[in-house]
Motif scaffolding. Structure first.
Motif, mmCIF file in Angstrom:
data_model
loop_
_atom_site.group_PDB
_atom_site.id
_atom_site.type_symbol
_atom_site.label_atom_id
_atom_site.label_comp_id
_atom_site.label_asym_id
_atom_site.label_seq_id
_atom_site.Cartn_x
_atom_site.Cartn_y
_atom_site.Cartn_z
ATOM 1 N N LYS A 20 0.840 -1.186 0.000
ATOM 2 C CA LYS A 20 0.000 0.000 0.000
ATOM 3 C C LYS A 20 0.879 1.241 0.000
ATOM 4 O O LYS A 20 1.733 1.417 0.857
ATOM 5 C CB LYS A 20 -0.912 0.013 1.220
ATOM 6 C CG LYS A 20 -1.858 -1.169 1.277
ATOM 7 C CD LYS A 20 -2.651 -1.167 2.539
ATOM 8 C CE LYS A 20 -3.496 -2.418 2.634
ATOM 9 N NZ LYS A 20 -4.216 -2.510 3.886
ATOM 10 N N LYS A 40 -9.147 11.212 7.713
ATOM 11 C CA LYS A 40 -9.465 9.775 7.684
ATOM 12 C C LYS A 40 -10.353 9.437 6.496
ATOM 13 O O LYS A 40 -10.169 8.414 5.837
ATOM 14 C CB LYS A 40 -10.142 9.357 8.987
ATOM 15 C CG LYS A 40 -9.199 9.255 10.148
ATOM 16 C CD LYS A 40 -9.930 8.825 11.403
ATOM 17 C CE LYS A 40 -9.007 8.777 12.608
ATOM 18 N NZ LYS A 40 -9.731 8.407 13.836
ATOM 19 N N GLU A 77 -9.394 6.754 3.666
ATOM 20 C CA GLU A 77 -10.224 5.576 3.425
ATOM 21 C C GLU A 77 -10.825 5.589 2.020
ATOM 22 O O GLU A 77 -10.963 4.542 1.389
ATOM 23 C CB GLU A 77 -11.308 5.485 4.497
ATOM 24 C CG GLU A 77 -10.735 5.151 5.857
ATOM 25 C CD GLU A 77 -11.720 5.327 6.993
ATOM 26 O OE1 GLU A 77 -11.471 4.727 8.055
ATOM 27 O OE2 GLU A 77 -12.709 6.068 6.852
ATOM 28 N N ASN A 85 -9.507 -2.808 1.177
ATOM 29 C CA ASN A 85 -10.531 -2.733 2.217
ATOM 30 C C ASN A 85 -9.919 -2.080 3.446
ATOM 31 O O ASN A 85 -8.708 -2.068 3.609
ATOM 32 C CB ASN A 85 -11.036 -4.129 2.583
ATOM 33 C CG ASN A 85 -11.727 -4.791 1.411
ATOM 34 O OD1 ASN A 85 -12.372 -4.137 0.614
ATOM 35 N ND2 ASN A 85 -11.582 -6.100 1.312
ATOM 36 N N PHE A 86 -10.778 -1.588 4.329
ATOM 37 C CA PHE A 86 -10.266 -1.064 5.582
ATOM 38 C C PHE A 86 -11.004 -1.715 6.736
ATOM 39 O O PHE A 86 -12.055 -2.330 6.554
ATOM 40 C CB PHE A 86 -10.330 0.466 5.655
ATOM 41 C CG PHE A 86 -11.623 1.064 5.189
ATOM 42 C CD1 PHE A 86 -11.781 1.457 3.881
ATOM 43 C CD2 PHE A 86 -12.673 1.242 6.055
ATOM 44 C CE1 PHE A 86 -12.965 2.018 3.447
ATOM 45 C CE2 PHE A 86 -13.852 1.797 5.637
ATOM 46 C CZ PHE A 86 -14.005 2.186 4.327
ATOM 47 N N ASP A 87 -10.428 -1.583 7.934
ATOM 48 C CA ASP A 87 -10.902 -2.339 9.092
ATOM 49 C C ASP A 87 -12.249 -1.883 9.634
ATOM 50 O O ASP A 87 -12.986 -2.687 10.178
ATOM 51 C CB ASP A 87 -9.865 -2.262 10.222
ATOM 52 C CG ASP A 87 -8.539 -2.880 9.803
ATOM 53 O OD1 ASP A 87 -8.553 -3.784 8.950
ATOM 54 O OD2 ASP A 87 -7.499 -2.453 10.329
ATOM 55 N N GLU A 88 -12.563 -0.612 9.496
ATOM 56 C CA GLU A 88 -13.734 -0.080 10.182
ATOM 57 C C GLU A 88 -14.690 0.620 9.216
ATOM 58 O O GLU A 88 -14.760 1.852 9.175
ATOM 59 C CB GLU A 88 -13.260 0.909 11.250
ATOM 60 C CG GLU A 88 -14.297 1.300 12.244
ATOM 61 C CD GLU A 88 -13.783 2.340 13.221
ATOM 62 O OE1 GLU A 88 -14.637 2.930 13.878
ATOM 63 O OE2 GLU A 88 -12.568 2.568 13.319
#
Length: 133
Positions: free
Chosen positions: A21, A53, A57, A66-69
């Motif tokens: 990334k 953020k 994102e 993808n992201f965690d949240e």
């Protein structure tokens, strides 16, 4: 893909296959300039943190990562939209009005009145039978 399909592949190979990334930021972009100004004015601003953020994102999503949240992303995005539209965070939703049922009841009442009116009207006289020779 081919390496994943290999029957005798080594599990240590997956480290080489993972995507790296990289986030590149263009410091001349107007959005980055505006974000930097806001961060300079108020470094502890929650709005500035949320905007940074959201930008990060969004860049991840655009690149296929993808992201965690995802729930946090959605919350931050809705807060940003709410703020831009001038809607306060503690504003309550209006209660749902059951207009559809009221309209249906009114239509049923009209149909019943029309049926009653049709019953009360005298029936048209039938034509008199013709004399047959």
């Amino acid at each position: 893909r081919i390496m994943k399909a290999q029957a005798l592949r080594d599990n240590s190979m997956s480290g080489y296959m993972a995507s790296k990334k990289t986030l590149e930021i263009n410091p001349r972009h107007p959005i980055i300039k505006a974000l930097k100004e806001k961060a300079t004015e108020d470094p502890e601003s929650q709005e500035v943190k949320d905007l940074a953020k959201i930008m990060f994102e969004t860049a991840m999503l655009e690149s296929g990562f993808n992201f965690d949240e995802p729930a946090g992303f959605a919350r931050r995005l809705f807060n940003m939209v709410r703020s831009n539209m001038g809607v306060s965070a503690d504003e309550k939703m209006e209660e749902e009005v059951e207009e559809i049922e009221e309209v249906e009841e009114a239509e049923e009442a009209e149909e019943a009145e029309e049926a009653d009116a049709a019953d009360d009207e005298p029936e048209a006289e039938e034509e008199a039978p013709k004399d047959e020779l």
